[in-house]
Every structure is written in C-alpha cells, then in structure tokens.
Design an enzyme around this catalytic site. Structure first.
Site, PDB file in Angstrom:
ATOM      1  N   ARG A 198      11.367  -5.470   5.501  1.00 54.78           N
ATOM      2  CA  ARG A 198      11.154  -4.081   5.042  1.00 54.78           C
ATOM      3  C   ARG A 198      12.095  -3.086   5.727  1.00 54.78           C
ATOM      4  O   ARG A 198      12.253  -3.085   6.938  1.00 54.78           O
ATOM      5  CB  ARG A 198       9.703  -3.684   5.328  1.00 54.78           C
ATOM      6  CG  ARG A 198       9.415  -2.219   5.064  1.00 54.78           C
ATOM      7  CD  ARG A 198       7.944  -1.935   4.977  1.00 54.78           C
ATOM      8  NE  ARG A 198       7.182  -2.410   6.123  1.00 54.78           N
ATOM      9  CZ  ARG A 198       5.855  -2.496   6.146  1.00 54.78           C
ATOM     10  NH1 ARG A 198       5.157  -2.145   5.089  1.00 54.78           N
ATOM     11  NH2 ARG A 198       5.232  -2.943   7.216  1.00 54.78           N
ATOM     12  N   ARG A 217      -0.247  -8.924  13.667  1.00 58.37           N
ATOM     13  CA  ARG A 217      -0.875  -7.917  12.786  1.00 58.37           C
ATOM     14  C   ARG A 217      -1.669  -8.605  11.671  1.00 58.37           C
ATOM     15  O   ARG A 217      -2.751  -8.158  11.295  1.00 58.37           O
ATOM     16  CB  ARG A 217       0.195  -6.994  12.186  1.00 58.37           C
ATOM     17  CG  ARG A 217       0.684  -5.949  13.191  1.00 58.37           C
ATOM     18  CD  ARG A 217       2.017  -5.360  12.809  1.00 58.37           C
ATOM     19  NE  ARG A 217       2.016  -4.661  11.550  1.00 58.37           N
ATOM     20  CZ  ARG A 217       3.111  -4.403  10.833  1.00 58.37           C
ATOM     21  NH1 ARG A 217       4.296  -4.787  11.270  1.00 58.37           N
ATOM     22  NH2 ARG A 217       3.028  -3.764   9.707  1.00 58.37           N
ATOM     23  N   LYS A 222       0.841  -1.216   0.000  1.00 60.93           N
ATOM     24  CA  LYS A 222       0.000   0.000   0.000  1.00 60.93           C
ATOM     25  C   LYS A 222       0.876   1.266   0.000  1.00 60.93           C
ATOM     26  O   LYS A 222       0.613   2.209  -0.735  1.00 60.93           O
ATOM     27  CB  LYS A 222      -0.907   0.048   1.242  1.00 60.93           C
ATOM     28  CG  LYS A 222      -1.862  -1.122   1.377  1.00 60.93           C
ATOM     29  CD  LYS A 222      -2.818  -0.930   2.541  1.00 60.93           C
ATOM     30  CE  LYS A 222      -2.179  -1.008   3.914  1.00 60.93           C
ATOM     31  NZ  LYS A 222      -1.661  -2.332   4.302  1.00 60.93           N
ATOM     32  N   ARG A 224      -9.611   0.464   9.029  1.00 65.76           N
ATOM     33  CA  ARG A 224      -9.071  -0.869   9.306  1.00 65.76           C
ATOM     34  C   ARG A 224     -10.111  -1.787   9.915  1.00 65.76           C
ATOM     35  O   ARG A 224      -9.819  -2.950  10.186  1.00 65.76           O
ATOM     36  CB  ARG A 224      -7.896  -0.747  10.266  1.00 65.76           C
ATOM     37  CG  ARG A 224      -6.549  -1.001   9.594  1.00 65.76           C
ATOM     38  CD  ARG A 224      -5.484  -0.759  10.606  1.00 65.76           C
ATOM     39  NE  ARG A 224      -4.249  -1.444  10.339  1.00 65.76           N
ATOM     40  CZ  ARG A 224      -3.201  -0.866   9.757  1.00 65.76           C
ATOM     41  NH1 ARG A 224      -3.273   0.364   9.308  1.00 65.76           N
ATOM     42  NH2 ARG A 224      -2.081  -1.533   9.605  1.00 65.76           N
ATOM     43  N   ARG A 261      11.232  -0.689  10.991  1.00 66.07           N
ATOM     44  CA  ARG A 261      10.194  -0.358  11.965  1.00 66.07           C
ATOM     45  C   ARG A 261      10.211  -1.327  13.135  1.00 66.07           C
ATOM     46  O   ARG A 261      10.450  -2.523  12.950  1.00 66.07           O
ATOM     47  CB  ARG A 261       8.814  -0.440  11.287  1.00 66.07           C
ATOM     48  CG  ARG A 261       8.445   0.809  10.545  1.00 66.07           C
ATOM     49  CD  ARG A 261       7.237   0.639   9.693  1.00 66.07           C
ATOM     50  NE  ARG A 261       6.126  -0.077  10.306  1.00 66.07           N
ATOM     51  CZ  ARG A 261       4.958  -0.264   9.704  1.00 66.07           C
ATOM     52  NH1 ARG A 261       4.762   0.222   8.492  1.00 66.07           N
ATOM     53  NH2 ARG A 261       3.988  -0.907  10.304  1.00 66.07           N
TER      54      ARG A 261
HETATM   55  P1  AMP Z   1       0.814   0.534   9.357  1.00 68.89           P
HETATM   56  O1  AMP Z   1       1.935   1.511   9.234  1.00 68.89           O
HETATM   57  O2  AMP Z   1      -0.364   0.911   8.527  1.00 68.89           O
HETATM   58  O3  AMP Z   1       1.260  -0.892   9.122  1.00 68.89           O
HETATM   59  O4  AMP Z   1       0.308   0.606  10.875  1.00 68.89           O
HETATM   60  C1  AMP Z   1       1.171   0.279  11.946  1.00 68.89           C
HETATM   61  C2  AMP Z   1       0.357   0.081  13.221  1.00 68.89           C
HETATM   62  O5  AMP Z   1      -0.310   1.302  13.579  1.00 68.89           O
HETATM   63  C3  AMP Z   1      -0.767  -0.956  13.139  1.00 68.89           C
HETATM   64  O6  AMP Z   1      -0.300  -2.274  13.350  1.00 68.89           O
HETATM   65  C4  AMP Z   1      -1.692  -0.487  14.258  1.00 68.89           C
HETATM   66  O7  AMP Z   1      -1.159  -0.828  15.525  1.00 68.89           O
HETATM   67  C5  AMP Z   1      -1.607   1.023  14.118  1.00 68.89           C
HETATM   68  N1  AMP Z   1      -2.624   1.540  13.172  1.00 68.89           N
HETATM   69  C6  AMP Z   1      -2.400   2.096  11.953  1.00 68.89           C
HETATM   70  N2  AMP Z   1      -3.549   2.457  11.366  1.00 68.89           N
HETATM   71  C7  AMP Z   1      -4.537   2.137  12.236  1.00 68.89           C
HETATM   72  C8  AMP Z   1      -5.954   2.227  12.199  1.00 68.89           C
HETATM   73  N3  AMP Z   1      -6.598   2.735  11.132  1.00 68.89           N
HETATM   74  N4  AMP Z   1      -6.646   1.789  13.270  1.00 68.89           N
HETATM   75  C9  AMP Z   1      -6.032   1.283  14.362  1.00 68.89           C
HETATM   76  N5  AMP Z   1      -4.699   1.151  14.447  1.00 68.89           N
HETATM   77  C10 AMP Z   1      -3.942   1.558  13.407  1.00 68.89           C
END
Ligand code: AMP
Length: 212
Positions: free
Chosen positions: A127, A169, A13, A88, A158
């Site tokens: 990554r 996740r 994404k 999400r 990360r």
């Molecule tokens: P990402 O960078 O999109 O992979 O997000 C990293 C982490 O941030 C996720 O595993 C969640 O813990 C949190 N997170 C990101 N977006 C959301 C969302 N829309 N709702 C809840 N938690 C989120």
C-alpha cells in the site's frame, strides 16, 4: 447517515470510505489517521503512540475514544460520518453506543468487507498513499511505486505497513476485532460486502445499492 466500516487491515475500508465521501459529502473518521497526525505533531503523546503503532498493537481505548468523541461532536459531523478503524474491540463498540446514546444518534449501516486472509498482507505491504490527496494505490497491483508523483503530492508508505507489523496487526484483528462482527449482526445493522478480493468499484456498487 452514520456509517461504520469493519474489516481486517488492508480490506479496503479507507478506499470505500473515500468513495462515500465523494458521493455523500460526509466526513471519514479514521482513528488510524487521527493517531498518525498526533504522531506527526511530535507531541509527547505522539511519541508514545509511535512505539505502540509500530508494533501493531492497539492504542489504549480511552485515548482513541477521546479522539472519536471530539470528532463526532464537531460541526463537520452534523450530517453524518463514516467510522473507519473504530471500534476495534468489544469494549470500544460498547463505549461508542454509550457516546451515541448521549447525543441521540445511531449507526445505521455497518459494512463488513470480507477479504481472504492470504491477500491482506500483500494489500498492506504494497500500500502507498498520496501525501496530498490521500489516493491509495498498491505497488503489487498497479504501476505506482513509493516516491512516485501524484499531482502535487507524492506516494508514501506507512511505517506500520511492513510484513512483521502487518502479521501482528492481523493477529490482533482476529483476536479482538472479529468478535464485534457478531455484536453488529445481533443489532441487525450488519451488511457483509463480498468479493473483497476483486475490484474496488464492485464493492462500491454493492454499498451504494444497500444505501439506496
Ligand atoms: P489503521 O490506520 O486503521 O490501520 O490503524 C493503524 C494503527 O493505529 C493500528 O494498527 C493501531 O495500532 C492504531 N489504531 C487505529 N485505530 C485504533 C483503535 N480503534 N483502537 C486502538 N488502536 C487503534
């Protein structure tokens, strides 16, 4: 042009969002990035978020919605935006609809990037991202490693891209995020991008074809 990317962690994404930023000059709203910058600010909220994110759990809907709402209402999003990582779950999808209704705009395209699940763990665990330009590479599939230079920046990993957290996740994604694919299918705005295991450029071509 308001676009939304859906897909499991590691599906690409972020990479595809960056291609669209280059082509259309509209900003990406990544809730993960917004939450990580809150953590970097070392605020009280940031410290609470750190624990939740490191376990691979979802952050509270209200906190995320507030961050998204601020961004969508900012002048930089006037010409459109790319949502990455939000919504999400179904409740966030419905809250987003409400928010957009109040300002009279709609999501035009939802791109779901389909990637075989066995690849996703490697995609996340390998990554690395440039801390300056945001370039994304993978230690398994390129010659770059964590700590290598990228222009003026350096590739970093990360904290939540370790095997244990990624596994959680992916579980949470299956339980809570997958159901919203049907929500957008029913609205007739869902486009499934296939071949997610292949080169990023092939996915970008499919997306550009749909947008044109
Ligand atoms: P990402 O960078 O999109 O992979 O997000 C990293 C982490 O941030 C996720 O595993 C969640 O813990 C949190 N997170 C990101 N977006 C959301 C969302 N829309 N709702 C809840 N938690 C989120």
């Amino acid at each position: 042009m308001n676009i939304l990317f859906l897909g499991a962690p590691g599906c690409g994404k972020g990479t595809q969002s960056k291609m669209l930023i280059k082509e259309y000059g509209i900003p990406q709203i990544s809730t993960g990035d917004l939450l990580r910058s809150e953590i970097s600010s070392k605020s009280e909220l940031g410290n609470q978020l750190k624990d939740i994110i490191s376990q691979g759990k979802f952050v509270n809907d209200e906190i995320v919605l507030e961050l998204v709402s601020k961004k969508i209402n900012s002048p930089e999003c006037k010409k459109g935006f790319i949502l990455d990582g939000f919504p999400r779950n179904l409740s966030q999808a419905k809250s987003l609809d409400k928010l957009l209704n109040t300002i009279n705009i709609q999501i035009k395209y939802v791109f779901f990037i389909d990637v075989p699940s066995e690849l996703l763990i490697k995609r996340c665990v390998g990554r690395i991202t440039c801390d300056t330009c945001g370039r994304i590479e993978n230690e398994y599939f390129s010659d770059f490693k964590e700590g290598d230079k990228c222009g003026d920046g350096v590739f970093v990993k990360r904290a939540d891209d370790n095997e244990k957290t990624v596994t959680n996740r992916l579980k949470v994604y299956t339980e809570q995020t997958e159901p919203i694919i049907d929500y957008y299918k029913e609205k007739n705005i869902l486009h499934t991008i296939i071949g997610g295991e292949g080169p990023a450029t092939e996915l970008t071509n499919q997306i550009f074809d749909i947008l044109s």
